[in-house]
Structure formats: C-alpha cells, structure tokens
Design an enzyme around this catalytic site. Structure first.
Site, PDB file in Angstrom:
ATOM      1  N   GLU A   5       7.096  40.611 -18.922  1.00  0.00           N
ATOM      2  CA  GLU A   5       6.065  41.630 -18.736  1.00  0.00           C
ATOM      3  C   GLU A   5       6.616  42.827 -17.973  1.00  0.00           C
ATOM      4  OE1 GLU A   5       1.874  39.540 -18.764  1.00  0.00           O
ATOM      5  OE2 GLU A   5       2.883  39.115 -16.899  1.00  0.00           O
ATOM      6  N   CYS A  31       7.353  49.235 -13.650  1.00  0.00           N
ATOM      7  CA  CYS A  31       7.764  48.056 -12.886  1.00  0.00           C
ATOM      8  C   CYS A  31       8.346  47.079 -13.899  1.00  0.00           C
ATOM      9  CB  CYS A  31       6.542  47.472 -12.183  1.00  0.00           C
ATOM     10  SG  CYS A  31       6.883  45.920 -11.337  1.00  0.00           S
ATOM     11  N   CYS A  50      11.237  32.837 -12.653  1.00  0.00           N
ATOM     12  CA  CYS A  50      11.888  33.072 -11.356  1.00  0.00           C
ATOM     13  C   CYS A  50      12.110  31.736 -10.668  1.00  0.00           C
ATOM     14  CB  CYS A  50      11.001  33.966 -10.493  1.00  0.00           C
ATOM     15  SG  CYS A  50      11.716  34.352  -8.876  1.00  0.00           S
ATOM     16  N   CYS A  68       8.251  31.332  -4.281  1.00  0.00           N
ATOM     17  CA  CYS A  68       7.329  31.835  -3.255  1.00  0.00           C
ATOM     18  C   CYS A  68       5.911  31.315  -3.538  1.00  0.00           C
ATOM     19  CB  CYS A  68       7.326  33.364  -3.222  1.00  0.00           C
ATOM     20  SG  CYS A  68       8.926  34.065  -2.790  1.00  0.00           S
ATOM     21  N   CYS A 118       3.134  33.658  -5.328  1.00  0.00           N
ATOM     22  CA  CYS A 118       3.502  34.468  -6.497  1.00  0.00           C
ATOM     23  C   CYS A 118       3.419  33.664  -7.792  1.00  0.00           C
ATOM     24  CB  CYS A 118       4.923  35.007  -6.324  1.00  0.00           C
ATOM     25  SG  CYS A 118       5.454  36.060  -7.688  1.00  0.00           S
ATOM     26  N   CYS A 140       0.883  43.123  -7.968  1.00  0.00           N
ATOM     27  CA  CYS A 140       2.014  42.374  -7.406  1.00  0.00           C
ATOM     28  C   CYS A 140       1.711  40.890  -7.388  1.00  0.00           C
ATOM     29  CB  CYS A 140       2.290  42.795  -5.970  1.00  0.00           C
ATOM     30  SG  CYS A 140       2.652  44.525  -5.774  1.00  0.00           S
TER      31      CYS A 140
HETATM   32  N1  SAH Z   1      11.773  38.786  -6.407  1.00  0.00           N
HETATM   33  C1  SAH Z   1      11.646  40.112  -5.848  1.00  0.00           C
HETATM   34  C2  SAH Z   1      10.911  41.015  -6.777  1.00  0.00           C
HETATM   35  C3  SAH Z   1       9.425  40.767  -6.883  1.00  0.00           C
HETATM   36  S1  SAH Z   1       8.700  42.168  -6.230  1.00  0.00           S
HETATM   37  C4  SAH Z   1      11.035  40.025  -4.473  1.00  0.00           C
HETATM   38  O1  SAH Z   1      10.630  38.952  -4.091  1.00  0.00           O
HETATM   39  O2  SAH Z   1      11.026  41.012  -3.760  1.00  0.00           O
HETATM   40  C5  SAH Z   1       7.091  41.760  -6.070  1.00  0.00           C
HETATM   41  C6  SAH Z   1       6.583  41.956  -4.664  1.00  0.00           C
HETATM   42  O3  SAH Z   1       5.250  41.465  -4.672  1.00  0.00           O
HETATM   43  C7  SAH Z   1       7.340  41.138  -3.640  1.00  0.00           C
HETATM   44  O4  SAH Z   1       7.328  41.746  -2.393  1.00  0.00           O
HETATM   45  C8  SAH Z   1       6.513  39.882  -3.626  1.00  0.00           C
HETATM   46  O5  SAH Z   1       6.730  39.112  -2.494  1.00  0.00           O
HETATM   47  C9  SAH Z   1       5.127  40.463  -3.706  1.00  0.00           C
HETATM   48  N2  SAH Z   1       4.122  39.499  -4.133  1.00  0.00           N
HETATM   49  C10 SAH Z   1       4.301  38.356  -4.814  1.00  0.00           C
HETATM   50  N3  SAH Z   1       3.131  37.744  -5.019  1.00  0.00           N
HETATM   51  C11 SAH Z   1       2.185  38.514  -4.465  1.00  0.00           C
HETATM   52  C12 SAH Z   1       0.778  38.423  -4.374  1.00  0.00           C
HETATM   53  N4  SAH Z   1       0.118  37.388  -4.880  1.00  0.00           N
HETATM   54  N5  SAH Z   1       0.126  39.417  -3.757  1.00  0.00           N
HETATM   55  C13 SAH Z   1       0.786  40.469  -3.262  1.00  0.00           C
HETATM   56  N6  SAH Z   1       2.107  40.617  -3.318  1.00  0.00           N
HETATM   57  C14 SAH Z   1       2.803  39.637  -3.913  1.00  0.00           C
END
Ligand code: SAH
Length: 344
Positions: A92, A105, A112, A116, A119, A333
């Site tokens: 996506e 984006c 992945c 986390c 996410c 995000c």
């Molecule tokens: N793997 C990389 C790129 C992903 S960027 C990273 O971790 O940075 C996406 C951003 O959104 C990251 O900062 C991630 O931690 C954040 N993110 C992930 N899940 C989220 C959620 N449910 N709500 C808000 N931010 C989130």
C-alpha cells in the site's frame, strides 16, 4: 520472472546495455530517461529501434505496479492505493495533499518483521523486501494515476526501511537523479524504529534526507514492551547512534512519539523525554495513536495530547502534533496492512 529495469541505477543500466545488449553506452541513458518519464510500454521508447525494444522486452520488464484499488478519504484529500507487484504480492501507498504539494508515503517491504504492538503492518510478519524498482514504482504508479508531480516522499509505509538497507539506498539514488524523478533528498524522509547500526551506516553516507526515529517510550522497560527491537538496540545505544547521525550530517532528527493513553502519555513520560532529548538537534512529532484493533492501545483525548505537547515545549523541546490524515480509509499511521490482499 523478467528483470525490472527500474532496479538499475543509471550506471548499472549503462553497464548492462554494453555488456548484455552489445549496445553503445548512451542507450542506457535513453532507457533510464524513458523509465522516469513514465512510459508503461516498451513501444513508447520511440528513439530505440524496434528490434532493440523487442530484445529488451524479452528479458526485462518496466516494473509497472498495478493499481488494484484506490480509497479516497471523505475527511481530507488523502488517497490510499492498494498496489500489486509483478509477483502477485500486495503493498500500500498513501497520497496526501498539503499546501506545498503532494506527498507520498511509500512501503519498503511486503509486511514487516519488527512486531511493534500498536502497528497493523507487522501482524502477518515480513514476506520479503521490496526492490529499489518496486519502491520507486510506487511513486510512478501513483503519480500516473494522479496526473501531477509528487514533490515529497516519506518512507513511512509498510516495512522497516533500514531492514532493507541496500535497496532503500539504491532507491534514494534513483529517485534523486536528475534524469530519474529528480526529487531532492531534502524532500525525502526516512522513518526507522531504531536499527542503531544502520543509522550509523546511513550517517556515514551523509545524505540530505530527514531521518525520523520512532521512539514512543523513554525507558527500556516501557519501550521493549511495545517495540521488540528495543531488546536488540536499547535506548542508550539508539540515542548514541542518533547523536552520531546528527554530528555526521548536521541534520535535525525528527523523533516520532506515538501517544498511547495510559501507556506513555503521563507527566513522568514527558519529563523523561525532555531529559533524553534536551540539547539535541531534534524535533518531536507527536502522533495520537490510531486504532488498529490492538488490545490496550487507545487514543487519549485531544486535551491530553495538547497537554503533553505543552509540557515538552516548556521543557525546551520543539514538538508538533501530526495531523491525522485518511483515518476513515485506514490510511493513517500504523493502519496500513500486510494482508492488504484481503481487500483485493
Ligand atoms: N518501520 C518504520 C516505518 C513506519 S513509519 C518505523 O517504525 O519508523 C510509521 C510511523 O507510524 C512510525 O513512527 C510508527 O511507529 C507509527 N505508528 C505505527 N502504528 C501506529 C499507530 N497505530 N498509530 C500511530 N502511529 C503509529
């Protein structure tokens, strides 16, 4: 499967045409130029002879990604694209409109591996890395659909870009090339969950991109509970790598901090964050957590988010709250999914 021509830097294409096609070197430049002008068929490469185009097509592909679905937000002008890769996998990308133009984006992996807790992109694990051509292919596919130039790129979609370091670096070279998409590195952000070693390698390359680091917690106990990568690279090691990055590149780091109610949004958390970042050349980007169905992950009130920001600013940090975009179409995000094929 045919080899994707978008996986080649200009130099690699020049070597390929001389070594494999027995053609003069300038053909490499011609092909490279066509690719990023957006041709989707070999017949559009009108300054190459027909036999040469046919010869190319036998072994190589243009790496076109297919737009399978497009979801348009009713809240803002955000669009989420479900794209299919040549091997059938799905990824996506999200297009956002700002006053200064369009930002895309993009994803760096199919799925992945980072795990986390908050996410959605990581739930099915990692299937594979994207190639440089598949990463740039997202920009091309969305730009073609949009009919306008995309000026800014954030590597914040599905996947951990520094877990796919070589292809991501190659992508940065291709996309920045004047005959490629000519997007300046200053218009590109790369976000990482904190692969400290790779942050150091990136620092040594001294690129002008913006590095974003997903911090989300200020002590190891809390961070390890929501971000497994912290067990490998604890906060101390990560912050050392960040300081090294700043020293080497003289660029400001953007720390992302996803606020989760009752988990990391208290006054004590703000105080710890100030202690951790004070004096660093950095900026804090607060993200009210977006719902992904994970247990115990809730968004706090707007007031508490603003309160947290105020505490940081009083402590001497600069902090902004990220505008939530496309949440009605699961484009915000953390909402992009590896299992996007369920939609297809
Ligand atoms: N793997 C990389 C790129 C992903 S960027 C990273 O971790 O940075 C996406 C951003 O959104 C990251 O900062 C991630 O931690 C954040 N993110 C992930 N899940 C989220 C959620 N449910 N709500 C808000 N931010 C989130």
């Amino acid at each position: 499967m045919k080899r994707n021509l978008k996986d080649y830097t200009l130099e690699e294409l020049e070597n390929m045409v001389t070594a494999e096609l027995k053609q003069p070197k300038f053909r490499g430049k011609q092909i490279f130029t066509w690719l990023y002008r957006g041709v989707t068929d070999f017949s559009q490469m009108t300054d190459l002879s027909k036999p040469l185009r046919e010869q190319l097509e036998e072994t190589y592909s243009l790496g076109n990604l297919t737009v399978v679905k497009k979801y348009c937000s009713k809240l803002d002008e955000t669009r989420r694209y479900l794209l299919q890769l040549e091997d059938g996998n799905y990824i996506e990308s999200v297009l956002m409109k700002y006053h200064h133009g369009y930002t895309i984006c993009i994803s760096s992996q199919v799925g992945c591996a980072m795990g986390c807790a908050f996410c959605a992109s990581t739930r099915g694990g990692k299937k594979r890395n994207l190639t440089a051509g598949e990463i740039v292919g997202q920009v091309m596919a969305v730009q073609r659909d949009l009919g306008e130039r995309i000026s800014n790129i954030v590597m914040m979609g599905i996947g951990e870009p520094l877990d796919n370091y070589d292809q991501v670096l190659k992508f940065l070279e291709i996309v920045n090339h004047p005959l490629g998409l000519n997007v300046g590195h200053r218009h590109i952000s790369l976000s990482t969950c904190g692969l400290a070693e790779k942050i150091r390698h990136l620092a040594d390359r001294d690129l002008q991109i913006t590095l974003s680091v997903s911090l989300h917690a200020t002590n190891d106990e809390k961070r390890s509970a929501i971000m497994p990568i912290n067990r490998k690279y604890p906060i101390g090691i990560l912050m050392d790598a960040c300081r090294y990055y700043i020293k080497k590149t003289n660029r400001r780091i953007s720390f992302e901090y996803t606020l989760i109610e009752g988990v990391n949004d208290g006054e004590a958390d703000a105080a710890e964050l100030i202690g951790l970042l004070k004096g660093m050349l950095c900026h804090v980007n607060l993200i009210p957590v977006n719902p992904t169905g994970a247990k115990g992950i809730r968004q706090g009130s707007r007031k508490s988010v603003e309160g947290f920001q105020k505490l940081l600013e009083m402590g001497g940090l600069t902090a902004t709250i990220r505008r939530e975009m496309g949440s009605d179409i699961q484009a915000a995000c953390g909402q992009l999914r590896a299992q996007a094929e369920e939609d297809a």
